[in-house]
Structures are given as C-alpha cells and as structure tokens.
Write a protein that holds these residues in place. Structure first.
Motif, PDB file in Angstrom:
ATOM      1  N   VAL A 161      30.221  40.965  27.989  1.00 38.52           N
ATOM      2  CA  VAL A 161      31.452  40.157  27.995  1.00 38.52           C
ATOM      3  C   VAL A 161      32.357  40.740  29.075  1.00 38.52           C
ATOM      4  O   VAL A 161      32.597  41.952  29.113  1.00 38.52           O
ATOM      5  N   ILE A 162      32.799  39.870  29.954  1.00 37.66           N
ATOM      6  CA  ILE A 162      33.581  40.300  31.123  1.00 37.66           C
ATOM      7  C   ILE A 162      34.959  39.659  31.050  1.00 37.66           C
ATOM      8  O   ILE A 162      35.090  38.487  30.663  1.00 37.66           O
ATOM      9  N   LEU A 163      35.946  40.420  31.423  1.00 37.28           N
ATOM     10  CA  LEU A 163      37.283  39.849  31.569  1.00 37.28           C
ATOM     11  C   LEU A 163      37.572  39.742  33.065  1.00 37.28           C
ATOM     12  O   LEU A 163      37.637  40.755  33.773  1.00 37.28           O
ATOM     13  N   ALA A 164      37.732  38.517  33.523  1.00 43.01           N
ATOM     14  CA  ALA A 164      38.041  38.283  34.938  1.00 43.01           C
ATOM     15  C   ALA A 164      39.548  38.058  35.056  1.00 43.01           C
ATOM     16  O   ALA A 164      40.138  37.309  34.275  1.00 43.01           O
ATOM     17  N   SER A 165      40.155  38.729  36.009  1.00 40.20           N
ATOM     18  CA  SER A 165      41.603  38.599  36.171  1.00 40.20           C
ATOM     19  C   SER A 165      41.972  38.864  37.623  1.00 40.20           C
ATOM     20  O   SER A 165      41.137  39.304  38.423  1.00 40.20           O
ATOM     21  N   ASN A 166      43.223  38.573  37.926  1.00 38.06           N
ATOM     22  CA  ASN A 166      43.732  38.882  39.252  1.00 38.06           C
ATOM     23  C   ASN A 166      44.676  40.064  39.136  1.00 38.06           C
ATOM     24  O   ASN A 166      45.607  40.053  38.323  1.00 38.06           O
ATOM     25  N   ALA A 167      44.411  41.072  39.888  1.00 36.52           N
ATOM     26  CA  ALA A 167      45.239  42.284  39.824  1.00 36.52           C
ATOM     27  C   ALA A 167      45.707  42.620  41.235  1.00 36.52           C
ATOM     28  O   ALA A 167      44.961  42.431  42.201  1.00 36.52           O
ATOM     29  N   PRO A 168      46.944  43.146  41.350  1.00 40.38           N
ATOM     30  CA  PRO A 168      47.412  43.523  42.681  1.00 40.38           C
ATOM     31  C   PRO A 168      46.530  44.613  43.291  1.00 40.38           C
ATOM     32  O   PRO A 168      46.232  44.582  44.478  1.00 40.38           O
ATOM     33  N   GLU A 169      46.106  45.517  42.435  1.00 39.88           N
ATOM     34  CA  GLU A 169      45.180  46.548  42.914  1.00 39.88           C
ATOM     35  C   GLU A 169      43.920  46.501  42.041  1.00 39.88           C
ATOM     36  O   GLU A 169      43.819  47.216  41.021  1.00 39.88           O
ATOM     37  N   LEU A 190      31.058  35.788  42.434  1.00 43.03           N
ATOM     38  CA  LEU A 190      31.936  35.562  41.277  1.00 43.03           C
ATOM     39  C   LEU A 190      33.384  35.379  41.736  1.00 43.03           C
ATOM     40  O   LEU A 190      34.111  34.523  41.228  1.00 43.03           O
ATOM     41  N   LYS A 191      33.762  36.215  42.682  1.00 45.78           N
ATOM     42  CA  LYS A 191      35.138  36.169  43.187  1.00 45.78           C
ATOM     43  C   LYS A 191      35.446  34.792  43.773  1.00 45.78           C
ATOM     44  O   LYS A 191      36.490  34.182  43.483  1.00 45.78           O
ATOM     45  N   ARG A 192      34.529  34.309  44.571  1.00 43.06           N
ATOM     46  CA  ARG A 192      34.727  32.999  45.196  1.00 43.06           C
ATOM     47  C   ARG A 192      34.648  31.888  44.155  1.00 43.06           C
ATOM     48  O   ARG A 192      35.446  30.946  44.172  1.00 43.06           O
ATOM     49  N   PHE A 193      33.702  32.004  43.247  1.00 46.67           N
ATOM     50  CA  PHE A 193      33.467  30.907  42.301  1.00 46.67           C
ATOM     51  C   PHE A 193      34.614  30.770  41.306  1.00 46.67           C
ATOM     52  O   PHE A 193      35.108  29.672  41.043  1.00 46.67           O
ATOM     53  N   PHE A 194      35.050  31.910  40.734  1.00 51.01           N
ATOM     54  CA  PHE A 194      36.070  31.835  39.679  1.00 51.01           C
ATOM     55  C   PHE A 194      37.481  32.048  40.207  1.00 51.01           C
ATOM     56  O   PHE A 194      38.455  31.739  39.521  1.00 51.01           O
ATOM     57  N   GLY A 195      37.623  32.629  41.371  1.00 50.89           N
ATOM     58  CA  GLY A 195      38.951  32.834  41.946  1.00 50.89           C
ATOM     59  C   GLY A 195      39.661  34.059  41.402  1.00 50.89           C
ATOM     60  O   GLY A 195      40.903  34.123  41.452  1.00 50.89           O
ATOM     61  N   TYR A 196      38.935  35.012  40.857  1.00 49.84           N
ATOM     62  CA  TYR A 196      39.543  36.264  40.376  1.00 49.84           C
ATOM     63  C   TYR A 196      39.051  37.421  41.249  1.00 49.84           C
ATOM     64  O   TYR A 196      37.960  37.353  41.840  1.00 49.84           O
ATOM     65  N   ASN A 197      39.880  38.463  41.287  1.00 49.35           N
ATOM     66  CA  ASN A 197      39.490  39.597  42.130  1.00 49.35           C
ATOM     67  C   ASN A 197      39.088  40.847  41.332  1.00 49.35           C
ATOM     68  O   ASN A 197      38.734  41.866  41.897  1.00 49.35           O
ATOM     69  N   GLN A 198      39.173  40.749  40.004  1.00 54.01           N
ATOM     70  CA  GLN A 198      38.814  41.918  39.195  1.00 54.01           C
ATOM     71  C   GLN A 198      37.921  41.487  38.014  1.00 54.01           C
ATOM     72  O   GLN A 198      38.244  40.500  37.319  1.00 54.01           O
ATOM     73  N   PHE A 199      36.872  42.192  37.832  1.00 56.36           N
ATOM     74  CA  PHE A 199      35.939  41.879  36.738  1.00 56.36           C
ATOM     75  C   PHE A 199      35.665  43.158  35.951  1.00 56.36           C
ATOM     76  O   PHE A 199      35.123  44.121  36.497  1.00 56.36           O
ATOM     77  N   GLU A 200      36.073  43.155  34.693  1.00 58.41           N
ATOM     78  CA  GLU A 200      35.874  44.345  33.841  1.00 58.41           C
ATOM     79  C   GLU A 200      34.869  44.003  32.743  1.00 58.41           C
ATOM     80  O   GLU A 200      34.965  42.938  32.123  1.00 58.41           O
ATOM     81  N   ILE A 201      33.992  44.924  32.499  1.00 60.83           N
ATOM     82  CA  ILE A 201      33.053  44.725  31.392  1.00 60.83           C
ATOM     83  C   ILE A 201      33.707  45.227  30.104  1.00 60.83           C
ATOM     84  O   ILE A 201      34.053  46.400  29.986  1.00 60.83           O
TER      85      ILE A 201
END
Lengths: 152, 171
Positions: free
Chosen positions: A32-40, A55-66
């Motif tokens: 289970v991954i949480l995709a989000s946009n983070a400044p860093e 994933l970044k391009r497809f979902f538009g998020y820059n951070q993916f945490e498991i």
C-alpha cells in the motif's frame, strides 16, 4: 543397462520435467503506497525506482511512500490473503500462464478489500517487470495506491 | 398304434407280415411311387453293406500316436507369438512415454521467464501483460483499466470510494 537403474532414470526424468522449482522461487509482492506532493520529496523506495518516473507522470505526485507490504509464494495453488496494512487486504490466487505468447507471466485472480468493503475484483496477467497499480481512496494526506508485482 | 411313417419304414425293411402287411399294401395303392422308392432304398442299403468294410489298421496305437503328434504340432504353429508384456518391457515403454512427454513439455510449455511489458487488453503479442477481466466491488464504485505504454504503467482506476480524513490511520 541394469534393470535396477530404471527407477532412478524415471525419477531423474520426472525431476527434469518438473516446473515446480521455478515456481517455488517466485513471489507475489503487494504494498500500500501513499502518493503525495511534497516540497522536498523523500527518495523513492528501492522497489519502486524502476517505475518511479512513470508513476510520477501518470498520477502527478512526486512522493511515493510504502505504508506496508506483504508477500506470498506463487506456488501456493490455493487462495492466499495478502495484508499489506491493517485496512487493505488482497485475496490472491496466482498461477503460471501456459500460453507460449505470455511466457513467464502469471495469471492472478485478485480481490481488493478496504476494511470489509470489496473494492474491485480482477483477473490480470502480470510478469516480473510489470506491476499492477490500483488507485484506491483519497486520503487527507494523499492518494492511496495498491501495487502488486511478481518477484523472483 | 403305428404311424404311417413307421409302418412305411417297417414295410421297406420287410418287417410287416400277415394281415398287417396286407392292410398296409392296400393303403399303399394310393402311393404309386412307393414300390420304386422301396427298391431304391433296398439297393442303396445293399450297396452300403457291400462297401462299408474298413480295412483293419495294422498298428492302431502307432497311428493314434502319429495323429496326436500332428495335432500338437498344428496347435503350436497356430498360436501366434504376439507381444507379451513383461516388467522390463513395461519399464522401457514407460520410459519412452516419459521421454516423449518430457520433450513435448519442454517444447510447448515455457518454463523460463522473459521480461514483460504492458499492452492493451486482449493483445497476444509476446511479453505482454493484460487485465483480462475486472469488476467493481459494489455498484457505487466504477473501475477503469488504464495503461501507459510509454512508462509501462498499468492501473485500475477506481472512482466512487470514500474520502479518508486525516484522522484515518492508513498504517
């Protein structure tokens, strides 16, 4: 040839034709991954690096945490439960495809549950380098994704 | 009481006499061929009696022995020596069958994995993964299979799921 050697030859031939050894090393990994946009944004987990840019391009998020992960053996010919986190469960039955066109692929019958609610049921053909992502619910902190991948 | 056939046979054999013979001959007046039939039958009987004498065998035991030996020899020749299953033959046959099965398995069923890519559902191109079938868990959820061939990403896009507030612990 001594007749006593015949059973040994039988056993050797059976072992040669047995595909189970290849299956035994194969696993189905889910997370289970949480995709989000983070400044860093944090660095992508190692297992997601091959698909991170996609994933970044497809979902538009820059951070993916498991948030959690679970693994099952493919050679279990029965239905298995994968519980990557407390709230998301997967019922999976995997078998190797026999189609020559899809060599090395696995046919997965899977069902995703959120708590006790069934979200989706699918039959998918996956390979070691072809994970399947499921876009789950939106959380206040980001987008929940569920990933399944064949691992060797 | 004798039937006509019995009396007729007795008449041919000359076994009727007296009043019985006279009564039967009166009865035969309606059968003009009876006398000719009787003479023919008597002639045949005489012929058979004259020619039915069998020459005695000089060595009957030897003759019987020869006959029995001939019968035994013909029996042996007549029995075909077909395929007989024995354990070694069965083992060899099983091994041959196993070899053929192993060859067919290796030739037809892939065992070595190859890298896969994604493609549209229903594609049969080599190294292709696909969503074969998908259905939502309940009617309020919609599912759309999506595929990005450039980035090799396949996604089941679910809509209609509950929003999870910040208080909801995902872990």
């Amino acid at each position: 040839m001594n007749l006593r050697q015949i059973p040994l030859i039988f056993i050797a031939l059976l072992a040669w034709g047995q595909p189970g050894s290849a299956l035994a090393e194969t696993k189905i990994w889910s997370a289970v991954i949480l995709a989000s946009n983070a400044p860093e944004p944090k660095e992508s987990p190692e297992v997601l690096k091959p698909v991170f840019q996609g994933l970044k391009r497809f979902f538009g998020y820059n951070q993916f945490e498991i948030l959690g992960s679970s693994t099952m053996s493919v050679d279990a010919k029965v239905e298995e439960w994968l519980v990557p986190t407390e709230h998301f469960w997967l019922s999976v039955r995997a078998r190797k495809t026999t189609s020559k066109e899809a060599r090395g692929a696995y046919l997965l019958n899977l069902e995703l549950f959120h708590d006790k609610r069934p979200l989706v049921a699918t039959e998918a053909r996956l390979g070691p380098e072809s994970p399947l992502f499921i876009r789950g619910p939106v959380h206040a902190t980001g987008q929940v994704l569920v990933v399944l991948q064949v691992q060797r | 009481m004798k039937t006509f056939e019995e009396k007729y046979t007795a008449w041919i054999d000359g076994e009727l006499s007296g009043a019985e013979l006279a009564a039967f001959e009166r009865e035969l007046e309606g059968h003009p061929d009876a006398q000719a039939d009787r003479e023919s039958t008597l002639k045949l009987g005489e012929f058979l009696r004259r020619n039915s004498e069998v020459a005695p065998l000089a060595h009957p035991d030897f003759f019987n022995h020869q006959i029995l030996q001939r019968i035994e020899a013909e029996k042996t020749v007549a029995r075909p020596r077909g395929w007989e299953w024995s354990w070694p033959r069965l083992a060899w046959a099983g091994m041959a069958a196993l070899l053929v099965a192993g060859f067919l398995f290796k030739a037809w069923i892939p065992t070595e994995p190859q890298p896969l890519g994604f493609a549209e559902s229903g594609s049969e191109a080599p190294g292709v993964a696909e969503i074969v079938h998908v259905s939502a868990g309940d009617p309020s959820i919609s599912v759309t299979p999506m595929h990005d061939s450039r980035d090799n990403v396949t996604v089941l896009w679910l809509e209609g799921l509950d929003y999870l507030p910040a208080s909801y612990n995902l872990r």
